[in-house]
Scaffold this motif. Structure first.
Motif, PDB file in Angstrom:
ATOM      1  N   SER A 163       0.774  -1.125  -0.175  1.00 38.84           N
ATOM      2  CA  SER A 163       0.115  -0.107  -0.150  1.00 38.84           C
ATOM      3  C   SER A 163       0.844   1.391  -0.020  1.00 38.84           C
ATOM      4  CB  SER A 163      -0.954  -0.055   1.117  1.00 38.84           C
ATOM      5  OG  SER A 163      -0.356   0.018   2.416  1.00 38.84           O
ATOM      6  N   ASP A 164       2.141   1.201   0.264  1.00 42.40           N
ATOM      7  CA  ASP A 164       2.999   2.345   0.332  1.00 42.40           C
ATOM      8  C   ASP A 164       3.614   2.713  -1.061  1.00 42.40           C
ATOM      9  OD1 ASP A 164       4.961   0.395   0.005  1.00 42.40           O
ATOM     10  OD2 ASP A 164       6.134   0.936   1.899  1.00 42.40           O
ATOM     11  N   GLY A 165       3.401   1.929  -2.179  1.00 39.76           N
ATOM     12  CA  GLY A 165       3.464   2.114  -3.317  1.00 39.76           C
ATOM     13  C   GLY A 165       4.661   1.062  -3.789  1.00 39.76           C
ATOM     14  N   THR A 166       5.317   0.527  -2.882  1.00 35.40           N
ATOM     15  CA  THR A 166       6.459  -0.511  -3.229  1.00 35.40           C
ATOM     16  C   THR A 166       5.819  -1.958  -3.441  1.00 35.40           C
ATOM     17  OG1 THR A 166       6.970  -1.015  -1.059  1.00 35.40           O
ATOM     18  CG2 THR A 166       8.131   0.894  -1.904  1.00 35.40           C
ATOM     19  N   SER A 167       6.819  -2.961  -3.817  1.00 31.93           N
ATOM     20  CA  SER A 167       6.399  -4.119  -3.817  1.00 31.93           C
ATOM     21  C   SER A 167       7.551  -5.084  -3.066  1.00 31.93           C
ATOM     22  CB  SER A 167       6.558  -4.763  -5.301  1.00 31.93           C
ATOM     23  OG  SER A 167       5.606  -4.142  -6.158  1.00 31.93           O
ATOM     24  N   LYS A 168       7.002  -6.058  -2.518  1.00 33.77           N
ATOM     25  CA  LYS A 168       7.862  -6.837  -1.616  1.00 33.77           C
ATOM     26  C   LYS A 168       7.995  -8.200  -2.634  1.00 33.77           C
ATOM     27  CE  LYS A 168       9.764  -8.763   2.064  1.00 33.77           C
ATOM     28  NZ  LYS A 168      11.039  -8.437   2.656  1.00 33.77           N
ATOM     29  N   ASP A 169       9.363  -8.443  -2.783  1.00 32.62           N
ATOM     30  CA  ASP A 169       9.845  -9.683  -3.502  1.00 32.62           C
ATOM     31  C   ASP A 169      10.000 -10.604  -2.406  1.00 32.62           C
ATOM     32  OD1 ASP A 169       9.426  -8.209  -5.890  1.00 32.62           O
ATOM     33  OD2 ASP A 169      11.716  -8.358  -6.362  1.00 32.62           O
ATOM     34  N   VAL A 170       9.606 -11.966  -2.748  1.00 29.82           N
ATOM     35  CA  VAL A 170       9.829 -13.134  -1.881  1.00 29.82           C
ATOM     36  C   VAL A 170       9.708 -14.418  -2.669  1.00 29.82           C
ATOM     37  CG1 VAL A 170       8.651 -14.402   0.060  1.00 29.82           C
ATOM     38  CG2 VAL A 170       8.045 -11.980  -0.270  1.00 29.82           C
ATOM     39  N   TRP A 171      11.159 -15.115  -2.437  1.00 35.98           N
ATOM     40  CA  TRP A 171      11.294 -16.155  -3.006  1.00 35.98           C
ATOM     41  C   TRP A 171      10.642 -17.532  -2.313  1.00 35.98           C
ATOM     42  CZ3 TRP A 171      13.121 -17.166  -7.453  1.00 35.98           C
ATOM     43  CH2 TRP A 171      13.718 -15.904  -8.393  1.00 35.98           C
ATOM     44  N   LEU A 172       9.804 -18.497  -2.747  1.00 35.42           N
ATOM     45  CA  LEU A 172       9.206 -19.442  -2.126  1.00 35.42           C
ATOM     46  C   LEU A 172       9.709 -20.709  -2.693  1.00 35.42           C
ATOM     47  CD1 LEU A 172       5.796 -17.955  -1.537  1.00 35.42           C
ATOM     48  CD2 LEU A 172       7.422 -18.263   0.257  1.00 35.42           C
ATOM     49  N   SER A 173      10.278 -21.639  -1.985  1.00 35.79           N
ATOM     50  CA  SER A 173      10.785 -23.090  -2.237  1.00 35.79           C
ATOM     51  C   SER A 173       9.550 -23.761  -2.521  1.00 35.79           C
ATOM     52  CB  SER A 173      11.324 -23.808  -1.276  1.00 35.79           C
ATOM     53  OG  SER A 173      11.668 -24.829  -1.537  1.00 35.79           O
ATOM     54  N   LEU A 174       9.674 -24.488  -3.990  1.00 34.19           N
ATOM     55  CA  LEU A 174       8.508 -25.471  -4.271  1.00 34.19           C
ATOM     56  C   LEU A 174       9.168 -26.824  -4.233  1.00 34.19           C
ATOM     57  CD1 LEU A 174       7.404 -23.312  -7.462  1.00 34.19           C
ATOM     58  CD2 LEU A 174       6.268 -23.485  -5.281  1.00 34.19           C
ATOM     59  N   ARG A 175      10.185 -27.091  -3.501  1.00 34.74           N
ATOM     60  CA  ARG A 175      10.830 -28.454  -3.487  1.00 34.74           C
ATOM     61  C   ARG A 175       9.945 -29.253  -2.417  1.00 34.74           C
ATOM     62  NH1 ARG A 175      16.781 -28.421  -2.124  1.00 34.74           N
ATOM     63  NH2 ARG A 175      15.913 -27.397  -0.266  1.00 34.74           N
ATOM     64  N   GLY A 176       9.174 -30.274  -2.820  1.00 32.43           N
ATOM     65  CA  GLY A 176       8.226 -30.770  -1.998  1.00 32.43           C
ATOM     66  C   GLY A 176       6.993 -30.736  -2.247  1.00 32.43           C
ATOM     67  N   VAL A 177       6.507 -30.057  -3.248  1.00 34.29           N
ATOM     68  CA  VAL A 177       5.201 -29.740  -3.656  1.00 34.29           C
ATOM     69  C   VAL A 177       4.417 -31.166  -4.119  1.00 34.29           C
ATOM     70  CG1 VAL A 177       3.730 -28.948  -5.559  1.00 34.29           C
ATOM     71  CG2 VAL A 177       5.461 -27.393  -4.311  1.00 34.29           C
ATOM     72  N   SER A 178       5.326 -31.858  -5.031  1.00 36.30           N
ATOM     73  CA  SER A 178       4.366 -33.196  -5.398  1.00 36.30           C
ATOM     74  C   SER A 178       4.433 -34.314  -4.314  1.00 36.30           C
ATOM     75  CB  SER A 178       5.443 -34.026  -6.706  1.00 36.30           C
ATOM     76  OG  SER A 178       5.236 -32.961  -7.723  1.00 36.30           O
ATOM     77  N   ALA A 179       5.404 -34.324  -3.481  1.00 34.19           N
ATOM     78  CA  ALA A 179       5.406 -35.181  -2.429  1.00 34.19           C
ATOM     79  C   ALA A 179       4.085 -34.936  -1.454  1.00 34.19           C
ATOM     80  CB  ALA A 179       6.714 -35.179  -1.528  1.00 34.19           C
ATOM     81  N   SER A 180       4.173 -33.441  -1.033  1.00 34.64           N
ATOM     82  CA  SER A 180       3.050 -32.818  -0.216  1.00 34.64           C
ATOM     83  C   SER A 180       1.581 -33.278  -0.981  1.00 34.64           C
ATOM     84  CB  SER A 180       3.367 -31.571  -0.030  1.00 34.64           C
ATOM     85  OG  SER A 180       4.592 -31.257   0.666  1.00 34.64           O
ATOM     86  N   ILE A 181       1.533 -33.158  -2.168  1.00 32.36           N
ATOM     87  CA  ILE A 181       0.030 -33.411  -2.799  1.00 32.36           C
ATOM     88  C   ILE A 181      -0.139 -35.166  -2.765  1.00 32.36           C
ATOM     89  CG2 ILE A 181      -1.007 -33.603  -5.155  1.00 32.36           C
ATOM     90  CD1 ILE A 181       0.350 -30.979  -5.608  1.00 32.36           C
ATOM     91  N   ASP A 182       0.915 -35.862  -2.777  1.00 35.53           N
ATOM     92  CA  ASP A 182       0.730 -37.335  -2.622  1.00 35.53           C
ATOM     93  C   ASP A 182       0.439 -37.548  -1.180  1.00 35.53           C
ATOM     94  OD1 ASP A 182       1.611 -37.634  -5.370  1.00 35.53           O
ATOM     95  OD2 ASP A 182       3.252 -38.226  -4.927  1.00 35.53           O
TER      96      ASP A 182
END
Length: 194
Positions: A163-182
Motif C-alpha cells: 500500500s505504500d507504493g512499493t512491492s515486496k519480492d519473496v522467494w518461495l521454495s517449491l521443493r516438496g510440492v509433489s510429495a506433499s500433494i501425494d
C-alpha cells in the motif's frame, strides 16, 4: 579392487541423498509429513459442517524466511485439499507485520523462464473461510495451471504490491510440492469415521 571402490562410492552417494519423508502423528491431532521445504498435514477428524477449511481439509505449505511477530512466515504459499471432494486450492497468505497489500495493483507469481502470472485482487483472487489475509485463486483453470507449474519448478518469486507504493519480492521454495500433494491424497481419508 574396482568393485570395492564402486561399492564405497555407492554407499557414499546413498548416504549423501536426503532420506524419504516419513509421516508422523503430531500431538495436535493430525498426521504430518515434511517433504523438503514443505509441511503437509491432515487432521485426525473430518468436520463436514466446519466453517473454515481446517475442519474438512488437508493442507501443505511453505513460507518465507521472513517471520512476523508471531514467529510465523510473513508470506506463505499453501495447497489445500478438500477431503470431501478431493479438490485442490492454492492460497497465498500475506501476514507480515505493519504491511498491507495494495489491491489496486496485481499480485505476481513468477516462475523462472516463463511469463509471470498476474492476479488482480478483485477478480482473480478472493478471501474465504473468514480470512482477511489469505488469497485464493478463483479461476479453476488458472489454479490448475499454477499447480502444474509448482510441480515442475524448484521455486517461484512472489511479488506483493504494498500500500505504500512499493512491492515486496519473496522467494518461495517449491521443493516438496509433489510429495506433499501425494501425502494429502493418501491421508485425506485416514480417519476413524471413514
Amino acid at each position: 579392487m574396482i568393485a570395492r571402490i564402486g561399492s564405497a562410492f555407492l554407499m557414499l552417494l546413498a548416504s549423501s541423498l536426503p532420506t524419504a519423508a516419513q509421516p508422523f502423528h503430531h500431538p495436535f491431532g493430525e498426521w504430518r509429513e515434511y517433504s523438503r521445504d514443505w509441511l503437509a498435514a491432515c487432521p485426525d477428524v473430518i468436520d463436514e459442517s466446519a466453517t473454515d477449511y481446517y475442519g474438512f481439509s488437508c493442507f501443505a505449505s511453505t513460507g518465507s524466511q521472513e517471520l512476523n511477530s508471531a514467529n510465523l512466515p510473513a508470506y506463505k504459499l499453501t495447497i489445500i485439499r478438500n477431503r470431501l471432494t478431493g479438490d485442490l486450492d492454492v492460497a497465498i497468505t500475506i501476514a507480515a507485520d505493519r504491511v498491507e497489500a495494495d489491491p489496486a495493483r496485481p499480485l505476481v507469481l513468477a516462475f523462472g523462464g516463463e511469463k509471470p502470472q498476474r492476479f488482480d485482487f478483485t477478480t482473480d483472487l478472493e478471501t474465504r473461510h473468514n480470512t482477511v489475509n489469505q488469497f485464493f485463486v478463483v479461476d479453476p483453470a488458472r489454479r490448475d495451471a499454477v499447480l502444474e507449474q509448482m510441480k515442475q519448478r524448484n521455486s517461484l518469486l512472489l511479488k506483493v504490491p504494498l500500500s505504500d507504493g512499493t512491492s515486496k519480492d519473496v522467494w518461495l521454495s517449491l521443493r516438496g510440492v509433489s510429495a506433499s500433494i501425494d501425502f494429502m491424497a493418501t491421508y485425506a481419508r485416514k480417519v476413524a469415521q471413514y
